[in-house]
Write an enzyme that holds these catalytic residues in place. Structure first.
Site, PDB file in Angstrom:
ATOM      1  NE  ARG A 232      -3.646  -2.398   2.365  1.00 54.54           N
ATOM      2  CZ  ARG A 232      -4.555  -2.709   3.287  1.00 54.54           C
ATOM      3  NH1 ARG A 232      -4.781  -1.877   4.294  1.00 54.54           N
ATOM      4  NH2 ARG A 232      -5.233  -3.842   3.202  1.00 54.54           N
TER       5      ARG A 232
ATOM      6  NE  ARG B 138      -0.937   4.866   8.987  1.00 52.15           N
ATOM      7  CZ  ARG B 138      -2.254   4.671   9.049  1.00 52.15           C
ATOM      8  NH1 ARG B 138      -2.904   4.250   7.986  1.00 52.15           N
ATOM      9  NH2 ARG B 138      -2.913   4.909  10.166  1.00 52.15           N
TER      10      ARG B 138
ATOM     11  CD  GLU C 242      -8.197  -1.604  10.749  1.00 55.26           C
ATOM     12  OE1 GLU C 242      -8.247  -2.359   9.762  1.00 55.26           O
ATOM     13  OE2 GLU C 242      -8.255  -0.348  10.664  1.00 55.26           O
TER      14      GLU C 242
ATOM     15  NE  ARG D 215      -1.567  -1.720  11.565  1.00 56.70           N
ATOM     16  CZ  ARG D 215      -2.434  -0.726  11.429  1.00 56.70           C
ATOM     17  NH1 ARG D 215      -3.608  -0.780  12.047  1.00 56.70           N
ATOM     18  NH2 ARG D 215      -2.138   0.324  10.689  1.00 56.70           N
TER      19      ARG D 215
ATOM     20  CB  SER E 110     -11.120  -4.427   8.700  1.00 56.39           C
ATOM     21  OG  SER E 110     -12.292  -3.691   8.442  1.00 56.39           O
TER      22      SER E 110
END
Length: 432
Positions: free
Chosen positions: A267, A282, A354, A398, A357
């Site tokens: 990403r 991130r 988070e 994460r 999801s």
């Protein structure tokens, strides 16, 4: 993609549901284009009928040895008229497709209406936030002692990349293998090894294109930068896994399908300048176990709850504190009609972040991919769109952060969660 029949039948409902997502859309723009399309189609069909009728009449006159000059003259102008209308129709089809492609999924009726993440609802808390009798370190400081290198990664690849080596690399690999084994051996998922390079059609099918192109890494195949990207690195294995059923008609008895894959994800983080610049939170490249369900329409709501429980299971077995969030309408992803997030406790940030999801996309992606199944519920065979769901099970990087920080000791060592010890060759603790 939104059902065009719903747009025609109940445009006010569509506008109202999109307002819940803080999006104002004038459906009359679509209805106007759609009406023009119908008009041109009728005109084209009339001209085609005239052409066919004249062709028969001309043939009959010639068979009788009579002159067909007048009819031939009349028929000669029809092909050009048809070509003109066909070009107009093609332009309209492109405009309608472009309009529809920008419209997100409609939220489910029970989704909370809200502006952004501040309006999300905490559904439940599991476990107690970890407390220490010493000053805890963050995962970057811990990782430096055990094999986490951001400086060298920066020299090789730039910011938002990391290198793991030694025991950290093994722990990272252990997490991914544990997650994948759990989902395939206990929760009924079929494991896939999928490409991390996909074409534009695949990205469109799951809703990443055209809206989020700037967030993707494009791949140029032997061309110049001025040429259009022919492929992309996947932002999530949702893309290749969900597209396994693109342009297919499944048998009803095949459903539900449950796919899982552990892949690298890429990403650009185009909109995250200045956010989470420290550490693994991130990254441009990270690994994730992705879960995908393909179901019948009536089963997708229960399937979402099941998927959520499968993702939760990872954190329960790792004994990490976490909470479940239901996203409001203003914070859901483009393709989702309902979403749950799982957030894990990160001691250094004194908050939950988070880590998963899970979303029910209804038939939104299936319409873009033309993914259907043959239903026989009414006694007659009918091809209906499937429902698609996707979720992280989990984000490996994460999860590594959470393990390092929650299981750290005052001497700089890190305890290995019991379920990971077999993946670490029986090692119970990593020491500097």
């Amino acid at each position: 993609m939104i059902d065009q029949n719903l747009l025609r039948k109940d445009p006010m409902y569509v506008e109202e549901m999109l307002k819940r997502r803080n999006i104002t859309i004038a459906v009359r723009e679509f209805l106007s284009m759609d009406q023009e399309r119908k008009t041109i189609q009728v005109q084209t069909e009339d001209l085609q009928a005239q052409r066919n009728k004249l062709a028969k009449e001309i043939g009959m006159l010639k068979a009788k040895g009579l002159s067909a000059e007048d009819l031939m003259q009349k028929a000669s102008s029809i092909p050009e008229k048809i070509d003109t209308l066909t070009e107009k129709l093609n332009v309209l089809h492109r405009d309608i497709h472009s309009w529809l492609s920008q419209i997100p999924n409609l939220p489910a009726n029970d989704v909370l209406v809200g502006k952004d993440e501040t309006d999300n609802k905490v559904l439940r808390l599991i476990g107690t936030p970890t407390k220490f009798n010493f000053e805890p370190l963050d995962h970057v400081e811990i990782g430096e002692k055990h094999g986490l290198d951001f400086d060298t990664a920066g020299k090789i690849s730039g910011s938002r990349f990391a290198i793991c080596y030694g025991k950290i690399a093994r722990l990272h690999r252990a997490l991914g293998n544990f997650m994948l084994d759990l989902q395939t051996s206990q929760n009924g998922y079929k494991e896939y090894s999928v490409p991390v390079v996909v074409n534009r059609e695949a990205m469109y099918g799951t809703g990443q294109l055209p809206k989020f192109e700037e967030d993707l890494f494009g791949v140029f195949k032997g061309g110049t930068k001025e040429e259009k990207q022919t492929a992309f690195l996947i932002p999530t294995a949702e893309v290749p896994l969900t597209n396994l059923v693109t342009n297919t008609i499944l048998a009803e008895e095949e459903l539900p399908l449950k796919f899982a894959a552990l892949t690298c994800c890429f990403r650009s983080e185009a909109g995250s300048y200045g956010k989470d610049t420290r550490g693994l939170m991130r990254q441009h490249q990270f690994e994730k176990v992705e879960l995908v369900h393909i179901t019948k329409p009536g089963d997708s709501e229960a399937s979402l709850e099941e998927m959520l429980s499968h993702a939760e299971m990872v954190l329960k077995k790792l004994e990490l504190p976490y909470r479940i969030i239901q996203l409001c309408t203003g914070d859901m992803g483009f393709s989702a009609q309902k979403t749950y997030d799982i957030e894990v406790w990160i001691p250094s940030q004194d908050t939950y972040r988070e880590i998963s999801s899970c979303s029910n996309c209804g038939d939104f992606q299936a319409r873009r991919m033309n993914a259907r199944y043959k239903s026989v519920e009414t006694g007659k065979s009918k091809n209906l769109f499937v429902h698609t769901l996707n979720g992280s099970g989990l984000a490996v990087g994460r999860c590594l952060i959470a393990v390092l920080e929650n299981f750290q000791n005052s001497d700089g060592s890190v305890d290995i969660p019991e379920v990971l010890q077999e993946y670490m060759g029986g090692l119970k603790k990593i020491t500097p």
